[in-house]
Structure formats: C-alpha cells, structure tokens
Design a protein around this motif. Sequence first.
Motif, PDB file in Angstrom:
ATOM      1  N   LEU A 219      36.398  33.390  59.380  1.00 26.87           N
ATOM      2  CA  LEU A 219      36.518  34.653  59.888  1.00 26.87           C
ATOM      3  C   LEU A 219      37.789  35.051  59.588  1.00 26.87           C
ATOM      4  O   LEU A 219      37.896  36.278  58.985  1.00 26.87           O
ATOM      5  CB  LEU A 219      36.335  34.655  61.353  1.00 26.87           C
ATOM      6  N   GLN A 220      38.870  34.454  59.861  1.00 22.33           N
ATOM      7  CA  GLN A 220      40.172  34.806  59.309  1.00 22.33           C
ATOM      8  C   GLN A 220      40.465  35.254  57.815  1.00 22.33           C
ATOM      9  O   GLN A 220      41.018  36.086  57.421  1.00 22.33           O
ATOM     10  CB  GLN A 220      41.199  33.912  59.770  1.00 22.33           C
ATOM     11  N   ALA A 222      37.954  36.385  56.001  1.00 19.93           N
ATOM     12  CA  ALA A 222      37.178  37.385  55.465  1.00 19.93           C
ATOM     13  C   ALA A 222      37.968  38.526  56.234  1.00 19.93           C
ATOM     14  O   ALA A 222      37.399  39.888  56.247  1.00 19.93           O
ATOM     15  CB  ALA A 222      35.950  37.252  56.310  1.00 19.93           C
ATOM     16  N   GLY A 223      39.138  38.567  56.769  1.00 16.93           N
ATOM     17  CA  GLY A 223      39.881  39.417  57.327  1.00 16.93           C
ATOM     18  C   GLY A 223      39.788  39.774  58.890  1.00 16.93           C
ATOM     19  O   GLY A 223      40.699  40.733  59.347  1.00 16.93           O
ATOM     20  N   CYS A 224      39.166  38.947  59.555  1.00 18.90           N
ATOM     21  CA  CYS A 224      39.206  39.218  61.140  1.00 18.90           C
ATOM     22  C   CYS A 224      40.866  38.735  61.704  1.00 18.90           C
ATOM     23  O   CYS A 224      41.302  37.818  61.420  1.00 18.90           O
ATOM     24  CB  CYS A 224      38.412  37.992  61.783  1.00 18.90           C
ATOM     25  N   GLU A 225      41.440  39.519  62.257  1.00 15.09           N
ATOM     26  CA  GLU A 225      42.560  39.313  63.270  1.00 15.09           C
ATOM     27  C   GLU A 225      42.630  39.309  64.670  1.00 15.09           C
ATOM     28  O   GLU A 225      43.733  39.549  65.198  1.00 15.09           O
ATOM     29  CB  GLU A 225      43.692  40.251  62.413  1.00 15.09           C
ATOM     30  N   SER A 226      41.453  39.600  65.038  1.00 13.22           N
ATOM     31  CA  SER A 226      41.239  39.603  66.374  1.00 13.22           C
ATOM     32  C   SER A 226      41.567  38.274  67.144  1.00 13.22           C
ATOM     33  O   SER A 226      40.703  37.073  66.983  1.00 13.22           O
ATOM     34  CB  SER A 226      39.545  39.915  66.888  1.00 13.22           C
ATOM     35  N   GLY A 227      42.710  38.355  67.910  1.00  8.98           N
ATOM     36  CA  GLY A 227      43.066  37.150  68.703  1.00  8.98           C
ATOM     37  C   GLY A 227      41.967  36.331  69.737  1.00  8.98           C
ATOM     38  O   GLY A 227      41.848  35.351  69.962  1.00  8.98           O
TER      39      GLY A 227
END
Length: 253
Positions: A219-220, A222-227
């Motif tokens: 996910l990271q 792929a651009g996910c930055e949600s903590g």
Amino acid sequence: MTEADWLACRQPAPMLDALGDLASPRKRRLFACACCRRLEAPLPHLWLRAALDVAERFADGHVSNDELRDAWRRVGEDLHTAHRRIEIETRSGPRPPKDVRASALLEAQYSALRELSTAVAVSISRSGLGQDAVRAVQSAAQTAALRTAIGDWQVRAAASDAGCAEELAQAELVRDLFTDRFWFVVPDPVWFTPDVLALANYIYNDHAFEQMPILADALQDAGCESGRVLDHCRGPGPHARGCWVVDLVLGKE
C-alpha cells in the motif's frame, strides 16, 4: 464512548453497543466466527472448522439457505460424536473411571464442547450475532482452562483468568474488524494496484494474516500515507477475516 474509551476498552460488549448500526450483520457474523476460531488451540479435538467456514461464506453471500441449514444440523451431529470421543479417551486414560479427577476433567471437556457448539451455532444462525457469540466463547474459554487446572484444583482462579483474557482478546478483535465512530479512512483509488488487490484477496481467502505487514508495504509503495492504515497492518494484531483494512481494500462493507 469517546475515542480514548474505545482504544482502552477491555470488553467487547460495550464496544459493540457503541457501534450500533455501524456494525453490519456481515461484520457481526465474521466477528462471532473470529471469536470461535480463537479456541482452536485450547480445544483442538472439539473443533468445528467446517461450520465456521460455512458461516463466513454465508456472511459474504456465498452460501445458500439449504447449506446453512445443513451446517446447523452437522453441528449437532459433531457434538454427539465429540461427546463419545471424549468419554472414550477419558475412560481409557491413566486414571480409572471412578477417579474423581477424571470425572471432573470429563465434565470440563463436556462443558467446553457445549459452549463452543453454542458459539458456532450462533455464528451460523441468522440472529443473536455478536453479543451471544461473545458470551458463549468466553464460557468455552473458561471451561477449556479447566483442562489444565484440574490437576491442581485451582479451578475458580483458572476459569476467571481465562474469561478475562478472552474478553480482552475479543475487544482487540472488535478493534480489528470495526473502525470506531470518530474517524474514517477515505481511500485513494490509486492505492489499489493489481498487486495490492491480489495480496488482499489472498489474505482474506486464506486467513493469511501473517502477510499484513507485506500488505502495508504494498500500500505504501502504491502511495498510501495513512498512518491509520499502515500502523494497523504493521501492528501486533490480532487480525481476522473482516479486518477493516482488508475490507477497505476489497471494497467490502
């Protein structure tokens, strides 16, 4: 219930009450199944895996009413068979049949089986989801603890400790399956690359929750930055089918 209360709560019942309509029937059924699956280790020879598989598939709409009824019937048949097996194994063990400790062990296993069967039956039924399964699984955990405590006769302490430990574990499962009322993650579609979707489907279908940290990496990348999302994947768990991050990726409610 405040967010701080939610994160600190050690009992599942008030959390389920606080969720209200946010907890869908599908999620409640999967939560009931996750509670039951926790007893596979302490009660391996009483296990009713097939019935739980049916209950989980029913939650996702992949099981007919006839299949659900058959699963319900098999729980009763398995209960009778397991009763006989326990009795035979206990009577043929190192203690003679009239040994009071052997009798106590036999009764403890009977009680655990009855409670586990109740929990599984609740999981495959159409009503009583969540709270009833919670209570039945807690009782099964308590009676399962008697199997190890019976030799020293520390029955009450063992049952109490097991019940408290099971409540805490169930509260952690609530936090795994349900996001609370105080925040929601709005996903970005770019997160859901073919690799992310394939991994999430594998985790979901195969109960491969040891792969959750790898899902976080994917996910990271792929651009996910949600903590919230990444920390949940990389945290200690527990995780179960219905985990809110996996559901988020797969678009399940």
